[in-house]
Structure formats: structure tokens, C-alpha cells
Design an enzyme around this catalytic site. Structure first.
Site, PDB file in Angstrom:
ATOM      1  N   CYS A   1      24.825 -46.416 -57.796  1.00 49.38           N
ATOM      2  CA  CYS A   1      25.504 -47.383 -56.933  1.00 49.38           C
ATOM      3  C   CYS A   1      24.666 -48.621 -56.651  1.00 49.38           C
ATOM      4  O   CYS A   1      25.140 -49.551 -55.986  1.00 49.38           O
ATOM      5  CB  CYS A   1      25.920 -46.718 -55.617  1.00 49.38           C
TER       6      CYS A   1
ATOM      7  N   SER B   1      -9.506  -3.780 -69.758  1.00 48.54           N
ATOM      8  CA  SER B   1      -8.380  -4.625 -70.133  1.00 48.54           C
ATOM      9  C   SER B   1      -7.835  -4.099 -71.460  1.00 48.54           C
ATOM     10  O   SER B   1      -8.139  -2.974 -71.862  1.00 48.54           O
ATOM     11  CB  SER B   1      -8.847  -6.064 -70.259  1.00 48.54           C
TER      12      SER B   1
ATOM     13  N   LYS C   1       1.883  -8.579 -77.643  1.00 54.47           N
ATOM     14  CA  LYS C   1       2.381  -9.681 -76.798  1.00 54.47           C
ATOM     15  C   LYS C   1       3.587 -10.345 -77.449  1.00 54.47           C
ATOM     16  O   LYS C   1       3.516 -10.749 -78.613  1.00 54.47           O
ATOM     17  CB  LYS C   1       1.280 -10.723 -76.617  1.00 54.47           C
TER      18      LYS C   1
ATOM     19  N   CYS D   1      27.750 -43.136 -51.961  1.00 54.36           N
ATOM     20  CA  CYS D   1      27.308 -43.171 -53.356  1.00 54.36           C
ATOM     21  C   CYS D   1      28.244 -42.277 -54.188  1.00 54.36           C
ATOM     22  O   CYS D   1      28.476 -41.125 -53.844  1.00 54.36           O
ATOM     23  CB  CYS D   1      25.869 -42.662 -53.456  1.00 54.36           C
TER      24      CYS D   1
ATOM     25  N   ASP E   1      -5.068 -17.473 -74.033  1.00 55.11           N
ATOM     26  CA  ASP E   1      -5.321 -16.522 -75.126  1.00 55.11           C
ATOM     27  C   ASP E   1      -5.917 -17.244 -76.336  1.00 55.11           C
ATOM     28  O   ASP E   1      -6.802 -16.725 -77.013  1.00 55.11           O
ATOM     29  CB  ASP E   1      -4.021 -15.814 -75.546  1.00 55.11           C
TER      30      ASP E   1
ATOM     31  N   LYS F   1       4.760  -4.038 -70.837  1.00 52.36           N
ATOM     32  CA  LYS F   1       3.576  -4.673 -70.265  1.00 52.36           C
ATOM     33  C   LYS F   1       4.044  -5.556 -69.113  1.00 52.36           C
ATOM     34  O   LYS F   1       4.626  -6.621 -69.322  1.00 52.36           O
ATOM     35  CB  LYS F   1       2.844  -5.494 -71.324  1.00 52.36           C
TER      36      LYS F   1
END
Ligand code: IVH
Length: 680
Positions: free
Chosen positions: A421, A83, A321, A441, A38, A116
Site C-alpha cells: 500500500c 560415543s 546417519k 492495508c 561431522d 538414533k
């Protein structure tokens, strides 16, 4: 006039944006975060505003998406899929509302507030009521034909239902195009990623990439195995039914049986819009889909027409957003942990940073390859993300902020010896994981004890990670079976362990002795044996003794198990140390059988598909009932399906069964099948 330098910057920005779009839309594998993307677009738009002579109609600021991938047939959208313009704060929203008010010359519009959804944009077309075609957005004008893939999605009807007579007078409409998002539900996404990680496969970056990947499978049968969903939010071409507003269109879709978002609200003014944005900012992780903002739309279609659209986005809608759930912070160091299987996992130690409401100071780097691929180094500024998944992740480092000494230090390497270890760390050829070579271990033992006591295993109340550490440090426990041989007096000596706490712990240990065999198998930490596999094995063999005397072939023959798991189980019980451990657990009073009664596997070899709602079972219960009897549940109907159980409102799977001649049974017949193992 713009100088040569500006000209070059603008071109470089355009190339970069196109490349990122290609990675995002076509490869489903973005290399930058949404916020970074963006920011690039915003920077380009800013240049174009200041130097209009450099602006071009085909600039990425005026176009959307990316050209279609050649693997799927290209289909032209009858109406362009636009869009949205974005705003990031209240000022931006109010400025948009003002532009709307000016455009409508003072009329006061109602607004529709929608979440959204961060999914894959899609157009679904019904011709005379029947699902005809589904197309991805592509570049907005031409998309890819994914009809077969979309047909496999649960909740996408093959036919649209007739709503109440009060709503429509003619039905079905000649054309109904709904637009929406295909998404991967967040809970399923998290589970899938965990399973991929356990299987040594790379994780998906976020639910949207997973949805895109699933939708782009050339073989729809693969798409069908993924839990994709659709949510509709927009109107495309509609003929044969009158619709005058966004809210009316959504109601029509809902009545026609298409999925719409339950969170959507129609409100009267911009203050109410802001309240909606604030509310869902707080509840951001509640919906089943991942969301990255709120879309606000002017409701009335007459108003929408008056406002019109730019080449890229409608003026009657805006995307708010939410701030990205990504942050930058300093990578203090890279350390490794040794897990209960001995696997060595590198993780990032971060300067603590608040992401998506929680402070993150550690983040896994998964394995050596992943860490090297990201090439993050101590001293780097890194991007940390929390997406659809509770596990925070380091996305990458910020190249421009890497100090020269960090650059000179070179890439990080997996240590050669275990920090717990001192034993060598080994990476087997062909495997992504590295292992500590010491079976004893101390950290491996600690993780094993914590796992043994955990919920999905023996579920020992009072025995969490910290207590396990204390018991090991004080050498009261040196193997799993020691838990059942603890003495009250020894426990009372532990720091901060009063009589009450000790008695609670002992009670928790005592009651865990009754856990059935399948829980014990999970707790024993056998490779590839999680809850499901353990259940299948326990049901088949009923007792630990029967399992211990079974050969690998007999184990592999258990439905759902297979040779790799069988070898792992056999390898485990063949190891004398493990055999001794099991004997010691038995001596400590741990139960070695299960309540599953052998011979109950009446549905062994059956593959069953469930569709529609049942009255007496939830989906999970029905699935469990089938699996408890040795049957398998799949999500798509094929020639191999033994039966399709159709409840209320069955989906397209019932049609598919009829088409393939697979028996289609109702709930009563299903009950009979469960009881008898036969179709009535
Ligand atoms: S409306 C003409 N509504 O976000 C309006 N879009 O960043 C077109 N999206 O391309 C879109 N949720 O794929 C709309 N409730 C919602 C949405 C939504 C997600 C997607 C959509 C759009 C993209 C823009």
C-alpha cells in the site's frame, strides 16, 4: 613428515571442533549444522590417518562431548559414556559388518536395530531400586548432576518395578544404570516455537537444543513445565541382576517401568538391518522424537566383549546417519509480507530445493533482527533446514561462496514503505516486529479475512486464501462483516464460480453464523487473543454485550487473562471502527454468545496436577474438564497445588503430593470434584 602448513591446519581444525562442541554441549547454541560438524571431524581424522605423527590421544577424534558446565555439580561416570562411530551409506555399514565378522572369527551375531534419537545423552542411576542420580554425558567421563531436573520428567520412575518372577529372581538390583536420551517431543516443540514466536521470543533451532535448554535450568520447577521425555537405549553399570544381551537389557528396562523405544527390532543378519534403515528413512518423521539415524548393535554381550571398544566408541555398535535435512540453495531475494495484525515479516525467496521430502521455495526470516543477524543477502548461497518443525528455516549463508558484488552490496534492510500500500513501515521501540502503519492495508485485510474464515476461528467452508483474495480484488468484501452480506448474483459473476460453488460458499458462510462467541473472538484478530484466551473470556462473559461493557479490570480478573490481554481486548472494543464492525456482524446474523453457562466455574482458583492413566478421561479430556470449570492444570506438584489426581501407575508426582501434604485423589473423587467443585 607433515609440513608446517599441515600442522597448522590440523591445529586449526582441532580448535574449531572444540569450539563447536562447547557451543553445542555447553551453550546449547550450535553455530554450525551437524553435517558441517561431522565434516570437520572427518577432515581431521583424514589428516591424522595420513600423518600419524600429528595424531594425539586428546584429539577431538578420540574424545567425545565437552567438559561439564560449572553451574551443575560435576559427577564422574562409573563407566565411561562412549560415543559412536558413524557410517553414511550401505557400503559403510557393510564394511562395519565385515569388521564385526572378522572380530568374531566367523560367528554370526544377531543385531539390535534402534532409532538414533536426537536428544541429550543422559545416565540414570537406580540404587536398590530408587532413582539416585541422573548425570549428563559431559565429556564421557565427567558429566553434570541433573538429578532434580530429571525427576520432573514424566515417565522417569522414582522406583523401578519388579518385573515378572520369570525374568529376575532377586529384586531390586543393587545398581542399575540406564543410559538414554532426554528429548523434546517434536509436536510439542513445534507448538512451543509457534507460541514463542507469537510472544516475540526467539525460536529454538531444534528439539535437541530445546531439550538441552530445559534440562539445564537451575530451577527444576522450570524444567517441570517443559514436556521433556526420556528414552533408554544403553546399559551402564549393573550389579545384582544378570543381563547377557542388549535385547535382554531393553526388555528388563521395559519390565521395570523405564521408557524404551517401541521401534527397536532384533534381527538375524545385515540385510535385515538394511531393511530397518530403509524403512525408518521413509518413516523418519513418524516417531515422537526427532531421529537422525539408526544405531546398530551386536546383541550378545559375549560378542560385544570380544569386539571391545576404541577410546571413543565401541566396535560392536555403529551409527548409520541419514542424510541431513539441510540443503544449500541460492537466495533469490528477500521480500516482506504484511500479516493480519499489520506485522511485516521478511521471508527468503529461494531457488526451489528438496529438503526432507518437500520442495522449499520460501522460508521465513521472522523479523528484521533475525534477518540481520543471519546476514543473508540476495545472491548468497544459503543453508536451508527443516527440523522437527514443518516450517523451513534459513540457517545462514555460506561465507566462502558469497560473490564479491553481494559482499559489496552490504546487509539487507527492512523496506521503509509497505509493498502492498506504500504506507510507511514502522518499528516501535523495544519491539522486534515492524508494522505497516495503514490499518486498511489490502494485504492486512486479506490475511484478516483468511484468518477469520480459518478452522480455529469461524471455520467457513469454501472460503480459503484464494477465494478471499478474489472477493477482495473484486471489491465484494472490504471488511469482515461484508462476508455476511454477500449476494448470490454477485458471486455468480466471479471467474470460475459456478452455481454449485457459489451455493457451497454461501452454505459455509450461513453455518458459520452459529459459531459461538469464543470462535468469533478468535476471528476478530484481537492482539494476544488465541483459542485459549478467547475461551476463558467467552466463558466468563457469555455474551458480546457483557464483554463490551466490562472495564479492563473486570477483564483482567478473568482467571488466565491478566492486564496485558485485558488492555488489548478493551482497546479493541473501544475502537469505534471495531464497534461498528461487531454491530455489522450482528446485523448479518452472527451469533454473539456462547454455550458456556456462566457460574459454572466451580474450580476457579484451583491448580490441579494429573498423573497416571484415568479410565474415563484421556489426559486432554481431563485437562479440558478442569479448564472448562475455571481451574488450571500444571505439570509439577508444589505447595500451590490444590490437588493431585492419581490414576493407574501414578508417577513420582503422587509421592511428591504426599511429601508436601497436597490432597491426593483417585478418579472417583475427581469426578465428584468436577461435579461439585469440592473434594469428597
Ligand atoms: S548407544 C556405547 N543407542 O548418539 C554406545 N546411542 O552419536 C553408546 N544416541 O552418545 C550409545 N540414540 O547419546 C546409542 N539408540 C541409541 C542412541 C544413541 C541416540 C546418542 C548417544 C550417543 C550418540 C552418538
Amino acid at each position: 613428515m607433515a609440513d608446517e602448513q599441515t600442522r597448522r591446519t590440523v591445529e586449526a581444525l582441532r580448535t574449531a571442533i572444540e569450539q563447536h562442541r562447547y557451543r553445542y554441549y555447553i551453550l546449547s547454541d550450535p553455530h554450525v549444522t551437524d553435517a558441517e560438524f561431522d565434516a570437520l571431524v572427518a577432515e581431521l581424522a583424514d589428516y591424522e590417518t595420513r600423518h600419524p605423527e600429528l595424531d594425539r590421544p586428546d584429539s577431538p577424534t578420540h574424545t567425545v562431548g565437552a567438559a561439564p558446565s560449572p553451574a551443575f555439580a560435576a559427577v564422574q561416570h562409573r563407566r565411561q559414556m562412549l560415543s559412536l562411530d558413524n557410517v553414511f551409506d550401505r557400503e559403510g555399514l557393510l564394511a562395519w559388518a565385515e569388521r564385526v565378522a572378522r572380530g568374531l572369527e566367523g560367528a554370526t551375531p544377531a543385531f539390535v536395530c534402534e532409532l538414533k534419537v536426537d536428544g541429550v545423552a543422559i545416565s540414570v542411576n537406580y540404587a536398590d531400586g530408587r532413582l539416585e542420580r541422573a548425570v549428563t554425558r559431559g565429556d564421557g567421563r565427567t558429566g553434570e548432576d541433573v538429578t532434580h531436573q530429571v525427576r520432573t520428567i514424566d515417565g522417569v520412575p522414582d522406583w523401578i518395578e519388579r518385573p515378572d518372577a520369570a525374568v529376575v529372581d532377586t529384586w531390586p538390583p543393587a545398581v542399575l544404570e540406564a543410559r538414554g536420551e532426554v528429548y523434546y517431543p517434536v509436536a510439542e516443540f513445534a507448538a512451543m516455537n509457534t507460541a514463542r514466536e507469537e510472544a516475540g521470543e526467539p525460536r529454538f533451532a531444534n528439539p535437541r537444543n530445546a531439550a538441552s535448554g530445559a534440562l539445564r535450568q537451575k530451577d527444576p520447577a522450570i524444567t517441570a513445565t517443559r514436556p521433556l521425555r526420556l528414552v533408554c537405549h544403553g546399559m551402564g553399570v549393573v550389579e545384582g541382576v544378570a543381563v547377557h544381551s542388549q535385547s535382554a537389557f531393553l526388555s528388563l528396562l521395559d519390565a521395570a517401568g523405564l521408557p524404551v523405544a517401541p521401534e527397536t527390532r532384533t534381527v538375524a543378519d545385515i540385510d535385515a538391518v538394511w531393511a530397518f534403515i530403509e524403512e525408518w528413512g521413509r518413516r523418519r518423521h513418524e516417531p515422537t522424537y526427532e531421529i537422525d539415524g539408526v544405531v546398530v548393535k551386536v546383541d550378545d554381550h559375549g560378542h560385544q566383549r570380544r569386539l571391545g571398544a576404541t577410546s571413543k566408541a565401541p566396535r560392536w555398535a555403529i551409527a548409520f546417519k541419514y542424510p541431513p535435512e539441510e540443503q544449500q540453495t541460492r537466495l533469490e531475494g528477500i521480500e516482506v509480507n504484511v500479516g493480519r495484525t499489520g506485522k511485516v515479516t521478511p521471508f527468503a525467496v529461494l531457488d526451489p530445493v528438496l529438503v526432507a521430502g518437500s520442495t522449499i521455495s520460501l522460508a521465513t526470516l521472522h523479523n528484521e533482527d533475525q534477518a540481520r543477524l543471519k546476514d543473508v543477502r540476495p545472491g548468497d548461497t544459503v543453508v536451508v533446514r527443516k527440523a522437527g518443525d514443518v516450517i523451513p528455516e534459513v540457517v545462514g549463508y555460506v561465507a566462502s561462496l558469497r560473490p564479491p558484488e553481494v559482499e559489496r552490496a552490504g546487509p539487507w534492510h527492512m523496506p521503509t514503505v509497505c509493498p502492498f500500500c506504500g504506507s510507511p513501515i514502522q518499528r516501535l521501540e523495544g519491539e522486534a516486529a515492524s508494522y505497516c502503519t495503514n490499518l486498511d492495508c489490502p494485504n492486512r485485510l486479506l490475511e484478516s479475512v483468511a484468518h477469520f474464515a480459518s478452522r480455529g476461528a469461524m471455520d467457513i467452508e469454501g472460503l480459503g486464501y484464494e477465494t478471499a483474495k478474489l472477493l477482495l480484488d473484486q471489491e465484494l468484501v472490504s471488511d469482515l462483516a461484508d462476508i455476511y452480506h454477500l449476494e448470490r448474483d454477485d458471486l455468480l459473476e466471479l471467474e470460475r464460480f459456478g452455481p454449485k460453488k457459489v451455493d457451497n460458499l454461501l452454505a459455509g458462510i450461513a453455518s458459520s453464523k452459529d459459531q459461538p462467541l469464543e470462535r468469533l473472538l478468535v476471528g476478530l484478530n484481537i492482539r494476544h487473543v488465541g483459542g485459549n484466551v478467547a475461551r476463558l473470556i467467552a466463558r466468563h462473559f457469555s455474551t458480546m454485550d457483557a464483554l463490551r461493557t466490562a472495564d479492563a479490570a473486570a477483564i483482567a480478573a478473568v482467571g488466565g487473562v491478566g492486564p496485558v490481554i485485558a488492555e488489548a481486548v478493551r482497546g479493541f472494543v473501544d475502537n469505534p471502527r471495531n464497534a461498528a464492525l461487531v454491530d455489522k456482524l450482528a446485523a448479518g446474523g452472527v451469533r454473539m454468545d456462547t454455550e458456556f453457562v456462566r457460574g459454572e466455574a466451580t474450580l476457579d482458583g484451583w491448580t490441579i496436577v494429573l498423573t497416571g492413566g484415568l479410565d474415563r478421561y484421556t489426559r486432554d479430556e481431563a485437562k479440558q474438564a478442569i479448564e472448562d470449570r475455571g481451574g488450571k492444570v500444571t505439570s509439577s506438584v508444589s505447595g500451590k497445588t490444590s490437588a493431585v489426581v492419581a490414576g493407574a501407575d501414578p508417577g513420582t508426582k503422587a509421592d511428591k503430593a504426599a511429601e508436601l501434604g497436597v490432597p491426593l485423589i483417585d478418579e472417583d473423587a475427581f469426578v465428584t470434584l468436577l461435579e461439585t467443585g469440592e473434594l469428597p
